[in-house]
Design an enzyme around this catalytic site. Structure first.
Site, PDB file in Angstrom:
ATOM      1  CG  ASP A  73      24.270  57.884 -41.065  1.00  0.00           C
ATOM      2  OD1 ASP A  73      23.245  58.064 -40.383  1.00  0.00           O
ATOM      3  OD2 ASP A  73      24.249  57.471 -42.235  1.00  0.00           O
ATOM      4  CE  LYS A 126      26.204  54.927 -44.075  1.00  0.00           C
ATOM      5  NZ  LYS A 126      26.236  56.416 -43.999  1.00  0.00           N
ATOM      6  CE  LYS A 174      22.564  55.414 -44.911  1.00  0.00           C
ATOM      7  NZ  LYS A 174      22.730  56.824 -44.451  1.00  0.00           N
TER       8      LYS A 174
END
Length: 213
Positions: A91, A152, A177
Site C-alpha cells: 500500500d 485506496k 480499497k
C-alpha cells in the site's frame, strides 16, 4: 457474497506509531481465525512471513507511509525490502504535495518506480480527505499511468476517511480499497456496494462478526 468471500475482502489493519509485535500477532491471529488479510507495519513483515501460523494470511504493508513525501529511491527500496521480507501486497502513499502543485508527471513517475520494482500488487493511497474532486481524478489517473493495481482512499492519519462518493469516483479508474473510518458490517457493505473491492479497517473482527447469519 458469502461470509468467507466477505471476510477475504477485509484487510485487518494495525499501523499506529506505538504498534508492538504483540499487537501485530493479535491482528494476525484474528485475521487467520476469521479468513481476513492483514495490513501491518513493514518492520514486522519478515517475522510475520516466517511464522507458519500465518501462511494462509495475505500480508500487506505500507510504503511511503503516512505522508508520501519520501524520495522515490526510498519508496523503491522500502517496497523491495518489504517484498524480500515476504509482503504479498504493498500500500503506497501518493505524494499529495506534488499532486496539488500540478506535478502530475512526477507523481506518476514516483508511483511507477515502485510498481515496477516489485512483482506483487500495489495499491496507491491517494488520501481523499486532502483532495478536491478534480485532484482525486488526477490522482487516480496517475495511478493508472503507473500501472498500479488498486487505489485506496486513506491512510487513516488525515482528518476524514472513506466516503461512498469517493469510492464511486475512484472505481471509474481501478479497483478500490476503502479505508479509514469503516468500523461496522453496514459501513463496509456501503463501501462494497459503492464499488470497493477491499476494505481496510482496524475493526475487522467486528465487521466480519456483523455478517448476517
Amino acid at each position: 457474497m458469502n461470509r468467507a468471500e466477505f471476510a477475504a475482502s477485509i484487510d485487518h489493519t494495525v499501523l499506529g506509531p506505538e504498534t508492538t509485535w504483540g499487537d501485530v500477532c493479535t491482528v494476525l491471529d484474528e485475521a487467520a481465525a476469521h479468513g481476513m488479510n492483514a495490513c501491518i507495519p513493514p518492520c514486522y513483515v519478515a517475522e510475520a512471513a516466517a511464522d507458519p501460523a500465518y501462511d494462509d494470511v495475505t500480508l500487506a504493508t505500507v510504503v511511503g507511509f503516512p505522508h508520501g513525501q519520501h524520495s522515490t529511491e526510498s519508496k523503491h527500496d522500502e517496497a523491495v525490502n518489504a517484498w524480500d521480507d515476504g509482503a504479498d501486497e504493498i500500500d503506497l502513499v501518493i505524494n499529495v504535495g506534488r499532486l496539488k502543485a500540478g506535478e502530475d508527471d512526477a507523481v506518476a513517475a514516483d508511483l511507477a518506480e515502485v510498481v515496477a520494482a516489485v512483482p506483487v500488487p500495489v495499491k496507491v493511497i491517494i488520501e481523499t480527505a486532502l483532495l478536491t474532486d478534480e485532484e482525486k481524478h488526477r490522482a487516480c489517473e496517475a495511478a493508472v499511468e503507473a500501472d498500479a493495481d488498486m487505489v485506496k482512499t486513506s491512510t487513516g492519519f488525515a482528518d476524514g476517511g472513506a466516503a461512498v462518493a469517493d469510492v464511486e469516483l475512484m472505481s471509474e479508474y481501478l479497483p478500490v480499497k476503502a479505508s479509514g473510518g469503516v468500523g461496522s458490517y453496514e459501513a463496509a457493505m456501503a463501501m462494497l456496494e459503492a464499488g470497493a473491492e477491499r476494505i481496510g479497517a482496524s475493526s475487522g473482527v467486528e465487521i466480519v462478526d456483523g455478517y448476517p447469519e
